[in-house]
Design an enzyme around this catalytic site. Structure first.
Site, PDB file in Angstrom:
ATOM      1  N   SER A 158      -8.140   0.456  -4.458  1.00 24.36           N
ATOM      2  CA  SER A 158      -6.765   0.883  -4.003  1.00 24.36           C
ATOM      3  C   SER A 158      -5.674   0.076  -4.336  1.00 24.36           C
ATOM      4  O   SER A 158      -4.396   0.673  -4.033  1.00 24.36           O
ATOM      5  CB  SER A 158      -6.997   1.263  -2.461  1.00 24.36           C
ATOM      6  OG  SER A 158      -7.588   2.389  -2.318  1.00 24.36           O
ATOM      7  N   LYS A 161      -2.919   2.002  -6.457  1.00 25.94           N
ATOM      8  CA  LYS A 161      -2.160   2.834  -5.834  1.00 25.94           C
ATOM      9  C   LYS A 161      -0.790   2.448  -6.030  1.00 25.94           C
ATOM     10  O   LYS A 161       0.223   2.994  -5.856  1.00 25.94           O
ATOM     11  CB  LYS A 161      -2.519   3.157  -4.240  1.00 25.94           C
ATOM     12  CG  LYS A 161      -3.909   4.015  -4.215  1.00 25.94           C
ATOM     13  CD  LYS A 161      -4.214   4.064  -2.631  1.00 25.94           C
ATOM     14  CE  LYS A 161      -5.288   5.070  -2.392  1.00 25.94           C
ATOM     15  NZ  LYS A 161      -6.670   4.856  -3.035  1.00 25.94           N
ATOM     16  N   TYR A 189      -7.449  10.138 -10.690  1.00 19.11           N
ATOM     17  CA  TYR A 189      -7.415   9.035  -9.757  1.00 19.11           C
ATOM     18  C   TYR A 189      -8.516   8.268  -9.861  1.00 19.11           C
ATOM     19  O   TYR A 189      -8.571   7.013  -9.373  1.00 19.11           O
ATOM     20  CB  TYR A 189      -7.327  10.061  -8.145  1.00 19.11           C
ATOM     21  CG  TYR A 189      -7.522   9.313  -7.036  1.00 19.11           C
ATOM     22  CD1 TYR A 189      -6.510   8.437  -6.401  1.00 19.11           C
ATOM     23  CD2 TYR A 189      -8.806   9.177  -6.614  1.00 19.11           C
ATOM     24  CE1 TYR A 189      -6.833   7.763  -5.289  1.00 19.11           C
ATOM     25  CE2 TYR A 189      -9.363   8.392  -5.406  1.00 19.11           C
ATOM     26  CZ  TYR A 189      -8.321   7.581  -4.768  1.00 19.11           C
ATOM     27  OH  TYR A 189      -8.473   7.013  -3.622  1.00 19.11           O
ATOM     28  N   TYR A 227      -3.599   0.405   5.449  1.00 13.48           N
ATOM     29  CA  TYR A 227      -3.925   1.438   6.407  1.00 13.48           C
ATOM     30  C   TYR A 227      -3.705   1.483   7.834  1.00 13.48           C
ATOM     31  O   TYR A 227      -2.929   0.777   8.122  1.00 13.48           O
ATOM     32  CB  TYR A 227      -5.577   1.690   5.867  1.00 13.48           C
ATOM     33  CG  TYR A 227      -5.868   1.797   4.526  1.00 13.48           C
ATOM     34  CD1 TYR A 227      -5.276   2.583   3.615  1.00 13.48           C
ATOM     35  CD2 TYR A 227      -6.866   0.651   4.155  1.00 13.48           C
ATOM     36  CE1 TYR A 227      -5.506   2.295   2.277  1.00 13.48           C
ATOM     37  CE2 TYR A 227      -6.963   0.445   2.677  1.00 13.48           C
ATOM     38  CZ  TYR A 227      -6.524   1.512   1.842  1.00 13.48           C
ATOM     39  OH  TYR A 227      -6.660   1.071   0.512  1.00 13.48           O
ATOM     40  N   VAL A 270     -10.867  -1.609  -2.020  1.00 15.46           N
ATOM     41  CA  VAL A 270     -12.503  -2.001  -1.412  1.00 15.46           C
ATOM     42  C   VAL A 270     -13.152  -2.820  -2.077  1.00 15.46           C
ATOM     43  O   VAL A 270     -14.302  -3.108  -1.879  1.00 15.46           O
ATOM     44  CB  VAL A 270     -13.088  -0.659  -1.039  1.00 15.46           C
ATOM     45  CG1 VAL A 270     -12.618   0.087   0.183  1.00 15.46           C
ATOM     46  CG2 VAL A 270     -13.085   0.305  -2.277  1.00 15.46           C
TER      47      VAL A 270
END
Ligand code: GLN
Length: 303
Positions: A63, A66, A187, A239, A257
């Site tokens: 991530s 992102k 993605y 998050y 992760v």
């Protein structure tokens, strides 16, 4: 400031915490990583570099991609992007579905899975070859030979049922323009990018430098856009642990992760940590500890 001595001390002491977290296990490529890997790299806007431990070994950035996704999205779509995705912390898990339902398919922010999937859809609408252009974009941030781990990309597709659900749900709400499969393909490739701490620190340095890549002088974002990306990293980069990260570390950052975390100190440096064991929120347990110690011992944070 003797960054090298500080890093050496922090990493020596942080090894005591290895074994307390758990490596991501949803795909074999992540489950099989040596949990004791630990690396840190710093790159300063003045061109200095410092590293300790496994800082040159590549791992799955997951991530953290992102952020690259968002930066490219801002470059191709500008402020129109913000009609499709918000900038508020979600307070939910990274792949949560519930919020999307009562917020009509508009994700809270670009750093949860739903938000990144929408930004990916925007890339697909603007770029002919989004997968290739993503790699060349990261390479333009002074990183050579960036690649996707195709095995990881395939496993992500085979196990990513929640991501499939997220895209379908947003498509039903009219917030995905391209085909579900195309969005997922781009993605999942982003998640599979392999980079080292050194490469991550280098590639994030423009965010510590007002949007300009030090060395090449290339402007990636305006200073205002850079402020915004850093603000979203601070409020949404971890998050449902974003508040804890701001409280303990005090820097804008982004986790994945795979156990990587990158953070920036505007006008000073970028710092990347890799330790694959995660805490229950899906963020690197030792990685957060290392960054907390770094800002505590140096007295440097944005606050
Ligand atoms: N590949 C993971 C997913 O899409 C990435 C999540 C993460 O790094 N937090 O669910």
């Amino acid at each position: 400031m003797d960054y090298q001595a500080i890093l050496n001390e922090i990493v020596d002491e942080a090894r005591a915490f290895l074994g307390e977290g758990r490596v991501a296990s949803y795909i074999p490529a992540l489950a099989n990583v040596d949990p004791r890997k630990l690396g840190v790299a710093i790159e300063t806007v003045n061109g200095e570099q410092f590293a300790v431990g496994d800082a040159t070994e590549r791992f799955s950035i997951q991530s953290i991609s992102k952020v690259f996704n968002l930066v490219l999205g801002i470059r191709v779509a500008g402020d129109d992007l913000w009609q499709r995705v918000g900038v508020e912390p979600s307070g939910n898990r990274f792949n949560s579905l519930v919020q999307l339902e009562y917020e009509n398919g508009i994700p809270r922010n670009p750093f949860i899975n739903a938000g990144a999937l929408v930004v990916t859809d925007v890339l697909l609408s603007h770029l002919r070859e989004p997968n290739a252009e993503m790699l060349s974009f990261v390479e333009s941030l002074r990183c050579s030979s960036i690649y996707y781990d195709e095995e990881v990309a395939v496993s992500e597709r085979e196990t990513g049922f929640t991501n499939v659900a997220l895209v379908n749900f947003m498509k039903a709400h009219g917030n995905i323009s391209n085909s579900v499969d195309d969005v997922l393909n781009v993605y999942f490739h982003q998640c599979s990018i392999e980079m080292s701490c050194e490469g991550l620190a280098r590639s994030f340095l423009f965010l510590a430098n007002g949007g300009v890549v030090p060395g090449s002088g290339e402007r990636i974002l305006t200073s205002s856009q850079t402020k915004r990306v850093n603000a979203i990293m601070l409020t949404c980069g971890f998050y449902d642990e974003a508040g804890q990260f701001a409280y303990r570390v005090g820097l804008p950052g982004k986790s994945g992760v795979g156990g990587g975390i990158v953070a920036v100190i505007p006008d000073v440096l970028s710092i990347a940590v890799w330790s694959p064991e995660l805490n229950p929120r899906g963020n690197s347990l030792v990685g957060i500890h290392v960054l907390e110690q770094f800002t505590t011992l140096t007295g440097m944070s944005i606050f």
